[in-house]
Design a protein around this motif. Structure first.
Motif, short mmCIF file in Angstrom:
data_model
loop_
_atom_site.label_atom_id
_atom_site.label_comp_id
_atom_site.label_asym_id
_atom_site.label_seq_id
_atom_site.Cartn_x
_atom_site.Cartn_y
_atom_site.Cartn_z
N LYS A 282 -13.54 -29.36 22.70
CA LYS A 282 -14.65 -28.70 22.00
C LYS A 282 -15.72 -29.71 21.60
CE LYS A 282 -15.96 -26.31 17.78
NZ LYS A 282 -17.23 -26.99 17.77
N TYR A 283 -15.31 -30.82 20.97
CA TYR A 283 -16.29 -31.82 20.55
C TYR A 283 -16.95 -32.51 21.75
CZ TYR A 283 -15.27 -31.23 15.64
OH TYR A 283 -15.15 -30.70 14.39
N GLY A 284 -16.21 -32.70 22.82
CA GLY A 284 -16.79 -33.27 24.02
C GLY A 284 -17.84 -32.33 24.62
N MET A 285 -17.53 -31.03 24.67
CA MET A 285 -18.50 -30.06 25.19
C MET A 285 -19.72 -29.96 24.29
SD MET A 285 -17.81 -28.95 28.13
CE MET A 285 -19.01 -27.65 28.23
N ASP A 286 -19.51 -30.00 22.97
CA ASP A 286 -20.64 -29.98 22.04
C ASP A 286 -21.58 -31.15 22.31
OD1 ASP A 286 -19.66 -27.71 20.85
OD2 ASP A 286 -18.88 -28.72 19.06
N LYS A 287 -21.00 -32.33 22.53
CA LYS A 287 -21.79 -33.53 22.80
C LYS A 287 -22.54 -33.38 24.13
CE LYS A 287 -22.77 -37.87 21.76
NZ LYS A 287 -23.46 -38.29 20.57
N VAL A 288 -21.88 -32.85 25.15
CA VAL A 288 -22.52 -32.65 26.46
C VAL A 288 -23.69 -31.67 26.33
CG1 VAL A 288 -22.19 -31.68 28.77
CG2 VAL A 288 -20.49 -33.24 27.83
N ILE A 289 -23.46 -30.57 25.63
CA ILE A 289 -24.51 -29.55 25.47
C ILE A 289 -25.69 -30.12 24.68
CG2 ILE A 289 -25.05 -27.34 24.36
CD1 ILE A 289 -22.16 -26.49 25.19
N THR A 290 -25.40 -30.87 23.62
CA THR A 290 -26.47 -31.48 22.82
C THR A 290 -27.29 -32.44 23.67
OG1 THR A 290 -25.15 -31.31 20.81
CG2 THR A 290 -26.95 -32.90 20.78
N GLN A 291 -26.62 -33.24 24.48
CA GLN A 291 -27.35 -34.20 25.31
C GLN A 291 -28.13 -33.51 26.42
OE1 GLN A 291 -24.32 -37.03 26.28
NE2 GLN A 291 -24.76 -38.25 24.47
N LEU A 292 -27.62 -32.40 26.91
CA LEU A 292 -28.37 -31.62 27.90
C LEU A 292 -29.64 -31.07 27.28
CD1 LEU A 292 -25.69 -29.61 29.89
CD2 LEU A 292 -27.53 -30.95 30.86
N GLN A 293 -29.53 -30.57 26.05
CA GLN A 293 -30.69 -29.99 25.37
C GLN A 293 -31.72 -31.06 25.01
OE1 GLN A 293 -28.69 -28.04 22.14
NE2 GLN A 293 -28.40 -26.12 23.28
N ASN A 294 -31.24 -32.22 24.58
CA ASN A 294 -32.15 -33.29 24.16
C ASN A 294 -32.71 -34.09 25.33
OD1 ASN A 294 -31.63 -32.59 21.52
ND2 ASN A 294 -30.13 -34.21 21.19
N GLY A 295 -32.06 -34.01 26.47
CA GLY A 295 -32.50 -34.78 27.63
C GLY A 295 -32.30 -36.28 27.45
N TRP B 24 -20.67 -38.26 29.24
CA TRP B 24 -19.92 -37.56 28.21
C TRP B 24 -19.10 -36.41 28.78
CZ3 TRP B 24 -18.37 -38.46 23.44
CH2 TRP B 24 -18.94 -39.53 22.77
N SER B 25 -19.44 -35.94 29.97
CA SER B 25 -18.66 -34.85 30.57
C SER B 25 -17.24 -35.30 30.91
CB SER B 25 -19.36 -34.31 31.81
OG SER B 25 -19.39 -35.28 32.83
N PHE B 26 -17.03 -36.62 30.97
CA PHE B 26 -15.68 -37.12 31.25
C PHE B 26 -14.70 -36.74 30.13
CE2 PHE B 26 -17.68 -40.89 33.75
CZ PHE B 26 -17.97 -40.03 34.80
N VAL B 27 -15.19 -36.60 28.90
CA VAL B 27 -14.31 -36.26 27.77
C VAL B 27 -13.75 -34.84 27.91
CG1 VAL B 27 -14.17 -35.99 25.27
CG2 VAL B 27 -15.40 -37.94 26.24
N PRO B 28 -14.59 -33.80 28.09
CA PRO B 28 -13.98 -32.47 28.26
C PRO B 28 -13.20 -32.32 29.55
CG PRO B 28 -16.40 -32.33 28.31
CD PRO B 28 -16.05 -33.73 27.96
N ILE B 29 -13.59 -33.05 30.60
CA ILE B 29 -12.81 -32.99 31.85
C ILE B 29 -11.40 -33.53 31.61
CG2 ILE B 29 -12.58 -34.01 34.16
CD1 ILE B 29 -15.67 -33.84 34.36
N GLY B 30 -11.31 -34.70 30.97
CA GLY B 30 -10.00 -35.28 30.67
C GLY B 30 -9.20 -34.42 29.72
#
Length: 184
Positions: free
Chosen positions: A107-120, A134-140
């Motif tokens: 969940k926290y990994g996906m939150d970080k990925v989504i935030t970084q996608l939005q912020n560019g 950061w996508s490596f965290v939710p994948i793992g």
């Protein structure tokens, strides 16, 4: 159950291939950077970004493969001493707690990925989007969840891999006991 096992075997094979490629990438980048600094006197500035990100991927995928074998599921020192009737509930409890941890990590990994996608947001040296790393965290974490479930099902249904884990644990305990007796 056989289809599920085939899917999990395929996932584990992909994870192993990714681990080999990632390890070779880290090796080439690190050795190449050292060679470049010592011989050419120029550092590869991008290697730190890549090596750190790929090391996160290696750590999480290796942890997921360890979950598959029951290596991360429990502290065998405690569970081996339990009566047989308590072993299965303890493995289930440990699996549930491990899955809860992995879900939080996911969940926290996906939150970080989504935030970084939005912020560019982009990396400093390579100027790549940070969400890629950061996508490596939710994948793992996702792989860990799947392998925790796989081990628990194997253990509860007593398939071959769970029996092998049980036997290897027993032989390790016998070796430790024999070593202690010989030391005295």
């Amino acid at each position: 159950m056989k289809i599920y096992k085939k899917i999990m075997n395929a996932l584990a094979a992909v994870e192993k291939i990714v681990l080999v490629i990632s390890t070779l990438l880290i090796l080439v980048l690190t050795v190449g950077n050292v060679f470049s600094r010592k011989v050419i006197h120029r550092s590869w500035s991008f290697t730190e970004e890549l090596v750190v990100a790929v090391f996160v991927l290696i750590t999480l995928l290796a942890a997921a493969l360890a979950c598959r074998e029951g290596e991360l599921v429990s502290l065998t020192l405690a569970t081996d001493r339990l009566p047989k009737k308590l072993k299965k509930p303890s493995v289930i409890l440990i699996t549930v707690l491990s899955i809860i941890f992995s879900v939080i990590l996911f969940k926290y990994g996906m939150d970080k990925v989504i935030t970084q996608l939005q912020n560019g947001k982009r990396t400093f040296v390579l100027n790549w989007p940070e969400w890629i790393f950061w996508s490596f965290v939710p994948i793992g974490a996702g792989c860990m969840i799947l392998h925790f479930i796989e081990f628990c099902l194997d253990f509860c249904c007593k398939t071959d891999s769970a029996k092998n884990t049980d036997n290897s644990t027993k032989s390790n305990m016998n070796t430790i006991t024999t070593d202690k007796k010989e030391a005295k």
